[in-house]
Scaffold this motif. Structure first.
Motif, mmCIF file in Angstrom:
data_model
loop_
_atom_site.group_PDB
_atom_site.id
_atom_site.type_symbol
_atom_site.label_atom_id
_atom_site.label_comp_id
_atom_site.label_asym_id
_atom_site.label_seq_id
_atom_site.Cartn_x
_atom_site.Cartn_y
_atom_site.Cartn_z
ATOM 1 N N CYS A 14 10.267 -13.754 3.007
ATOM 2 C CA CYS A 14 10.621 -12.649 2.117
ATOM 3 C C CYS A 14 10.162 -11.288 2.622
ATOM 4 C CB CYS A 14 10.038 -12.884 0.720
ATOM 5 S SG CYS A 14 10.540 -14.432 -0.048
ATOM 6 N N THR A 15 9.078 -11.236 3.372
ATOM 7 C CA THR A 15 8.436 -9.974 3.728
ATOM 8 C C THR A 15 8.690 -9.638 5.188
ATOM 9 O OG1 THR A 15 6.686 -10.522 2.144
ATOM 10 C CG2 THR A 15 6.283 -8.689 3.652
ATOM 11 N N HIS A 16 9.394 -8.551 5.433
ATOM 12 C CA HIS A 16 9.636 -8.104 6.800
ATOM 13 C C HIS A 16 9.925 -6.608 6.781
ATOM 14 C CE1 HIS A 16 13.730 -8.702 5.303
ATOM 15 N NE2 HIS A 16 14.104 -7.798 6.198
ATOM 16 N N ASP A 47 15.011 -7.041 -1.747
ATOM 17 C CA ASP A 47 15.380 -6.849 -3.150
ATOM 18 C C ASP A 47 14.451 -7.599 -4.101
ATOM 19 O OD1 ASP A 47 17.545 -5.330 -2.325
ATOM 20 O OD2 ASP A 47 18.880 -7.062 -2.198
ATOM 21 N N LEU A 48 13.405 -8.231 -3.591
ATOM 22 C CA LEU A 48 12.507 -9.006 -4.433
ATOM 23 C C LEU A 48 11.492 -8.094 -5.119
ATOM 24 C CD1 LEU A 48 11.817 -12.042 -2.109
ATOM 25 C CD2 LEU A 48 13.380 -11.941 -4.038
ATOM 26 N N PRO A 49 10.877 -8.559 -6.205
ATOM 27 C CA PRO A 49 9.845 -7.755 -6.883
ATOM 28 C C PRO A 49 8.665 -7.477 -5.954
ATOM 29 C CG PRO A 49 10.556 -9.598 -8.266
ATOM 30 C CD PRO A 49 11.163 -9.818 -6.924
ATOM 31 N N LEU A 50 7.927 -6.426 -6.255
ATOM 32 C CA LEU A 50 6.765 -6.073 -5.456
ATOM 33 C C LEU A 50 5.747 -7.203 -5.472
ATOM 34 C CD1 LEU A 50 6.186 -2.346 -6.533
ATOM 35 C CD2 LEU A 50 7.488 -3.220 -4.592
ATOM 36 N N LEU A 51 5.063 -7.383 -4.349
ATOM 37 C CA LEU A 51 4.011 -8.389 -4.257
ATOM 38 C C LEU A 51 2.766 -7.865 -4.963
ATOM 39 C CD1 LEU A 51 3.098 -11.101 -3.067
ATOM 40 C CD2 LEU A 51 2.369 -9.869 -1.019
ATOM 41 N N ASP A 102 -7.100 -12.589 6.509
ATOM 42 C CA ASP A 102 -7.049 -11.872 5.228
ATOM 43 C C ASP A 102 -5.693 -12.064 4.554
ATOM 44 O OD1 ASP A 102 -9.612 -10.866 5.175
ATOM 45 O OD2 ASP A 102 -9.096 -9.003 6.202
ATOM 46 N N TYR A 103 -4.654 -12.118 5.345
ATOM 47 C CA TYR A 103 -3.312 -12.336 4.793
ATOM 48 C C TYR A 103 -3.233 -13.718 4.146
ATOM 49 C CZ TYR A 103 1.788 -12.531 4.528
ATOM 50 O OH TYR A 103 3.087 -12.652 4.071
ATOM 51 N N ILE A 104 -3.831 -14.720 4.766
ATOM 52 C CA ILE A 104 -3.849 -16.066 4.187
ATOM 53 C C ILE A 104 -4.650 -16.068 2.886
ATOM 54 C CG2 ILE A 104 -4.525 -18.459 4.549
ATOM 55 C CD1 ILE A 104 -2.192 -17.555 6.275
ATOM 56 N N ASP A 105 -5.763 -15.334 2.872
ATOM 57 C CA ASP A 105 -6.618 -15.305 1.681
ATOM 58 C C ASP A 105 -5.910 -14.707 0.474
ATOM 59 O OD1 ASP A 105 -8.710 -16.458 3.058
ATOM 60 O OD2 ASP A 105 -9.648 -14.551 3.576
ATOM 61 N N HIS A 106 -5.064 -13.699 0.696
ATOM 62 C CA HIS A 106 -4.530 -12.931 -0.429
ATOM 63 C C HIS A 106 -3.008 -13.022 -0.589
ATOM 64 C CE1 HIS A 106 -8.478 -11.140 -0.910
ATOM 65 N NE2 HIS A 106 -8.469 -10.784 0.355
ATOM 66 N N CYS A 107 -2.292 -13.464 0.430
ATOM 67 C CA CYS A 107 -0.822 -13.430 0.371
ATOM 68 C C CYS A 107 -0.181 -14.758 0.741
ATOM 69 C CB CYS A 107 -0.277 -12.342 1.298
ATOM 70 S SG CYS A 107 -1.035 -10.723 1.114
ATOM 71 N N PHE A 108 -0.968 -15.811 0.893
ATOM 72 C CA PHE A 108 -0.417 -17.073 1.393
ATOM 73 C C PHE A 108 0.574 -17.677 0.404
ATOM 74 C CE2 PHE A 108 -0.669 -21.748 1.667
ATOM 75 C CZ PHE A 108 -0.160 -21.912 2.958
ATOM 76 N N VAL A 109 1.747 -18.027 0.928
ATOM 77 C CA VAL A 109 2.763 -18.718 0.147
ATOM 78 C C VAL A 109 3.275 -19.870 1.002
ATOM 79 C CG1 VAL A 109 5.013 -18.568 -0.968
ATOM 80 C CG2 VAL A 109 3.436 -16.620 -1.066
ATOM 81 N N PRO A 110 3.097 -21.126 0.562
ATOM 82 C CA PRO A 110 3.600 -22.243 1.361
ATOM 83 C C PRO A 110 5.129 -22.274 1.321
ATOM 84 C CG PRO A 110 2.765 -23.019 -0.754
ATOM 85 C CD PRO A 110 2.455 -21.555 -0.673
ATOM 86 N N PRO A 111 5.789 -22.862 2.325
ATOM 87 C CA PRO A 111 5.175 -23.500 3.487
ATOM 88 C C PRO A 111 4.690 -22.470 4.504
ATOM 89 C CG PRO A 111 7.552 -23.568 3.673
ATOM 90 C CD PRO A 111 7.261 -23.004 2.312
ATOM 91 N N ARG A 118 -1.694 -2.380 2.729
ATOM 92 C CA ARG A 118 -1.369 -3.289 1.629
ATOM 93 C C ARG A 118 -0.141 -2.814 0.869
ATOM 94 N NH1 ARG A 118 -5.899 -3.776 -2.677
ATOM 95 N NH2 ARG A 118 -4.157 -4.478 -3.967
ATOM 96 N N GLU A 119 0.087 -1.501 0.866
ATOM 97 C CA GLU A 119 1.270 -0.956 0.206
ATOM 98 C C GLU A 119 2.542 -1.440 0.892
ATOM 99 O OE1 GLU A 119 3.150 3.351 -1.170
ATOM 100 O OE2 GLU A 119 1.497 3.266 0.269
ATOM 101 N N LEU A 120 2.530 -1.463 2.237
ATOM 102 C CA LEU A 120 3.691 -1.947 2.970
ATOM 103 C C LEU A 120 3.909 -3.429 2.703
ATOM 104 C CD1 LEU A 120 5.952 -1.794 5.016
ATOM 105 C CD2 LEU A 120 4.259 -1.953 6.852
ATOM 106 N N LEU A 121 2.830 -4.214 2.686
ATOM 107 C CA LEU A 121 2.964 -5.643 2.397
ATOM 108 C C LEU A 121 3.573 -5.874 1.031
ATOM 109 C CD1 LEU A 121 -0.373 -7.187 3.734
ATOM 110 C CD2 LEU A 121 1.873 -7.152 4.821
ATOM 111 N N SER A 122 3.211 -5.041 0.083
ATOM 112 C CA SER A 122 3.705 -5.192 -1.282
ATOM 113 C C SER A 122 5.173 -4.816 -1.402
ATOM 114 C CB SER A 122 2.871 -4.335 -2.233
ATOM 115 O OG SER A 122 3.367 -4.403 -3.549
ATOM 116 N N MET A 123 5.622 -3.836 -0.609
ATOM 117 C CA MET A 123 6.961 -3.286 -0.786
ATOM 118 C C MET A 123 8.001 -3.845 0.177
ATOM 119 S SD MET A 123 6.035 0.733 -1.506
ATOM 120 C CE MET A 123 7.721 1.115 -1.952
ATOM 121 N N ALA A 124 7.565 -4.422 1.312
ATOM 122 C CA ALA A 124 8.515 -4.864 2.334
ATOM 123 C C ALA A 124 9.088 -6.232 1.998
ATOM 124 C CB ALA A 124 7.826 -4.890 3.702
#
Length: 352
Positions: free
Chosen positions: A254-256, A309-313, A205-214, A300-306
């Motif tokens: 970026c996300t951790h 300093d970058l903008p929300l996902l 599901d993460y690949i389907d909606h949040c995938f960023v290469p590489p 999904r809220e944590l994925l968006s905010m973690a």
């Protein structure tokens, strides 16, 4: 008196009557040029006097997939009672753009300003800046080709990542079924100490909606404060409970997030172990399936905010409220041995 109908047929006059003069493409004016050219001129030699770079065209390059879909729609056969779409656009019209009573769109701005109207040997724009316009046009076409290549490469990498995630999910699912069967039989599986362990985590599901290469390895690491880690400000101190551990979760560059303290279980179980992130704003839910497998639910809220300093996902509406990741313990010694084996396999016969 000779009848008019008896007039002799004159072949020369017939040829003269049947002569068809091909219509000339009307010349564009500066105002007829596409909007992207007028935009680029604002920061090129007419304004900021700087060189035009390929990425300057990115703002108004149309989506290639959408263009492809629209092109495919044009090939569809019209339904009974409907006119052919091509005729509406003047493709089969014989008015030569000169009949004011014709309903076609031969003379419309959309028809005359198409991207492919300069394919013919005679260019449709010959004003003083024509060379500059056609130079930029070629740059823009090259940029579109680059976009297409990047998109195809992105799709290939995304599909490979999705397939790898699904394979790992199936492996952990098998371990979970084994745990469920064992619990029904009253068996308890002891767990090794969790501190110092690192798990690769996977989620299609993460690949389907949040995938960023590489494509990068996602992981969860468990540790005690002081075991090769500095105490992080804001974390509550264990206060004598030496078995309390903390953890880091890395999903991409970026996300951790960091979490803890967590009291690790001593037996594998389907019972969820909940732990807060160190900022106290979110909650993670772990299931420790065995020494080698776990699962963790992430909102999904944590994925968006973690994202530091970058903008929300900006997750799509179709994304689930909770993403379930599965984890497989990383065996560094095994990976090292496999790497050495691959290195030996690449050596030539002469070097061996």
């Amino acid at each position: 008196m000779r009848n008019k109908s008896s007039k002799l047929f004159d072949p020369l006059r017939a040829k003269e009557t049947l002569r068809i003069e091909m219509p000339r493409r009307p010349q564009k004016t500066f105002r007829d040029l596409p909007s992207w050219y007028h935009r680029v001129l604002q920061f090129s030699y007419r304004a900021d006097d700087r060189d035009v770079e390929p990425w300057d065209f990115d703002e108004d390059i149309s989506d290639l997939e959408e263009d492809k879909t629209q092109a495919g729609d044009g090939d569809k056969q019209p339904k009974e009672g409907e006119e052919d779409e091509g005729e509406d656009k003047g493709e089969n019209c014989e008015c030569d753009r000169e009949d004011p009573d014709c309903d076609c769109q031969c003379g419309s701005d959309d028809y005359e300003s198409g991207e492919d109207d300069d394919i013919e040997s005679e260019k449709s724009y010959n004003d003083s800046d024509a060379d500059y316009y056609y130079m930029l046009k070629e740059m823009r076409e090259e940029r579109k080709r680059e976009f297409l290549e990047e998109k195809l490469e992105y799709q290939k990498e995304e599909e490979q990542a999705r397939e790898e995630e699904r394979v790992m999910e199936k492996e952990v699912l098998a371990a979970h079924k084994s745990l469920e069967k064992g619990e029904k039989q009253g068996n308890k599986t002891p767990l090794d100490p969790l501190a110092g362990q690192l798990f690769k985590i996977f989620c299609s599901d993460y690949i389907d909606h949040c995938f960023v290469p590489p494509y990068r390895t996602k992981m969860v690491e468990f540790y005690r404060v002081g075991d090769d880690h500095q105490a992080i400000p804001g974390r509550p101190e264990p206060g004598g409970e030496t078995d309390m551990i903390y953890g880091d979760m890395h999903l991409d560059s970026c996300t951790h997030c960091q979490f803890g303290p967590l009291c690790p279980p001593i037996h594998a179980s389907q019972q969820a172990v909940k732990v807060e992130t160190t900022d106290g704003k979110h909650e993670l839910s772990f299931k420790f399936i065995s020494d080698g497998y776990l699962s963790v639910e992430v909102s999904r809220e944590l994925l968006s905010m973690a994202r530091g300093d970058l903008p929300l996902l900006d997750l799509p509406l179709a994304a689930p409220e909770v993403f379930e990741f599965v984890g497989i313990k990383r065996d560094l010694e095994k990976e090292k041995a496999e790497m050495q084996q691959r290195h030996v396999g690449r050596r030539s016969p002469d070097s061996r």
